[in-house]
Scaffold this active site. Structure first.
Site, short mmCIF file in Angstrom:
data_model
loop_
_atom_site.label_atom_id
_atom_site.label_comp_id
_atom_site.label_asym_id
_atom_site.label_seq_id
_atom_site.Cartn_x
_atom_site.Cartn_y
_atom_site.Cartn_z
CE1 TYR A 116 1.43 -0.73 1.39
CE2 TYR A 116 -0.16 -1.63 2.92
CZ TYR A 116 0.45 -0.54 2.33
OH TYR A 116 0.07 0.73 2.69
CD GLU A 204 2.90 2.71 2.19
OE1 GLU A 204 1.76 2.50 1.76
OE2 GLU A 204 3.65 3.60 1.74
#
Length: 393
Positions: A116, A204
């Site tokens: 992530y 993101e």
């Protein structure tokens, strides 16, 4: 402002962020063309909406999941056909879901490890912050709650930007070494360049992946931009998809009104963000539920006030309206005239409570009184909240 994943990945390519090959389609024919052009043995078909949780979502036509793996161009076309012009419901869309008008078809990759990565503004420090985790492909909120030790944060000095030694440190935290470390470090630096140059609020990537062939790729992309900086980026502004936004918010933005729709039944028209928050709080305190946040600003015109009133009265959930104005720069007589015009134009059918204080308040109250409008005047904020909650019940 948010944009679609396929648009975000186009920006990734522009800024040198490694990602998978793919294309967007809005019809079955376009989907077939894209799928055949990729010539891959495995393809991913992803519904394009401004919401997360697509993979676990459900279409109203019964199809499970807005992210599908296809093993041929024909199968990819079938999935695209099932998704297009159908409504996808996820945990972020609410029960009403969102209509899918485009799909992204991309090459599937063999994943060895998922990570992530996100760059965002840290409100506490007022500076950018990059976050990475070894737990990619899942909700980062779950990771933060259950295994916070698997999340690493690296603050970025705004004047210096993300430094190479910082990006290498993050790669080391993720367990990347050698060529993989160099590739990931380059990706982080290019992501930050995108974040800075495009005035992003957030970039993101979930998941960021290490493939079985040793590549580091940003498979997913989610970008959010600072609305106040979009005047500097007409090319990004052109990416806006108003069909993904609340129609009331779209209408409000056309008149430079700060509007956010909520789920309550008491509409608020206020000047000043702080006063708007206080108004919403006191409505809640007295047992009511705000239907919106609406700040008309300190120097709103009569036209803006009229438009704001029309947006509020067009919401079928609204059972009462509270106007709470403290006139500093804003003049109460302008607000009053806007209210009069809007009520006459919209044929208002719900109760209206008005509290005015400040510049030209006497003139404003006189205009409202002489208009003979069916409204309740409030002496102070508590009185206004009490009356509007009662009127909405």
């Amino acid at each position: 402002m948010n944009i679609h994943e396929y648009q975000s990945k186009e920006l990734f390519v522009r800024f040198g962020v490694a990602t998978s090959q793919g294309g967007v389609a809005s019809t079955s024919e376009e989907a077939r063309t894209v799928a055949e052009s990729l010539a891959a043995t495995e393809l991913v078909v992803k519904a394009q909406i401004h919401a997360g949780g697509r993979g676990k979502g459900t279409f109203v036509n019964g199809l499970q999941g807005g992210v599908k793996i296809a093993y041929s161009a024909e199968e990819a076309t079938q999935f695209a056909t099932q998704m297009l012009q159908n409504t996808l419901v996820t945990h972020q869309t609410g029960p009403e879901g969102k209509l899918v008008q485009k799909v992204l078809i991309a090459e599937a990759v063999s994943i060895a490890k998922e990570f992530y990565c996100a760059i965002l503004l840290d409100r506490a420090s007022g500076a950018p912050l990059i976050i990475v985790s070894t737990e990619g492909g899942v909700d980062i909120e779950t990771v933060a709650e259950k295994t916070p030790e698997k999340i690493w944060r690296e603050p970025i000095q705004p004047l210096l930007g993300l430094q190479p030694h910082q990006s290498r440190k993050l790669c080391w935290r993720l367990g990347l070494r050698g060529k993989q470390l160099l590739a990931a470090s380059k990706l982080f630096l290019n992501l930050y360049r995108l974040f800075q140059d495009c005035d992003c609020l957030m970039v993101e990537v979930n998941p960021l992946v290490l493939t079985k062939t040793g590549e580091v790729l940003a498979l997913d992309a989610k970008l959010s931009f600072d609305d106040n900086a979009l005047f500097r980026h007409p090319n990004i502004m052109a990416l806006r998809d108003t069909s993904e936004e609340d129609p009331r918010e779209v209408a409000a933005s056309a008149f430079n009104l700060n509007y956010i729709g909520l789920d309550g039944n008491i509409a608020c028209l206020v000047n000043g963000a702080g006063l708007a928050m206080a108004t919403m709080d006191i409505i809640k305190h007295h047992g009511g539920e705000p239907a919106n946040f609406l700040d008309v600003g300190g120097g709103a015109t009569e036209e803006q006030v009229t438009e704001a009133f029309q947006i509020l009265s067009s919401d079928p959930k609204v059972k009462a309206i509270l106007v709470n104005i403290f006139g500093g720069i804003m003049r109460c007589d302008i607000i009053a005239q806007g209210i009069i015009n809007a009520v006459k134009r919209t044929h208002l059918s719900v109760p209206l409570v008005v509290r005015l204080e400040g510049t030209n308040v006497a003139e404003g109250k006189k205009l409202l009184e002489e208009s003979k409008l069916p409204l309740q005047a409030a002496s102070d904020l508590t009185d206004a909240a009490t009356k509007v909650v009662m009127a909405a019940s």
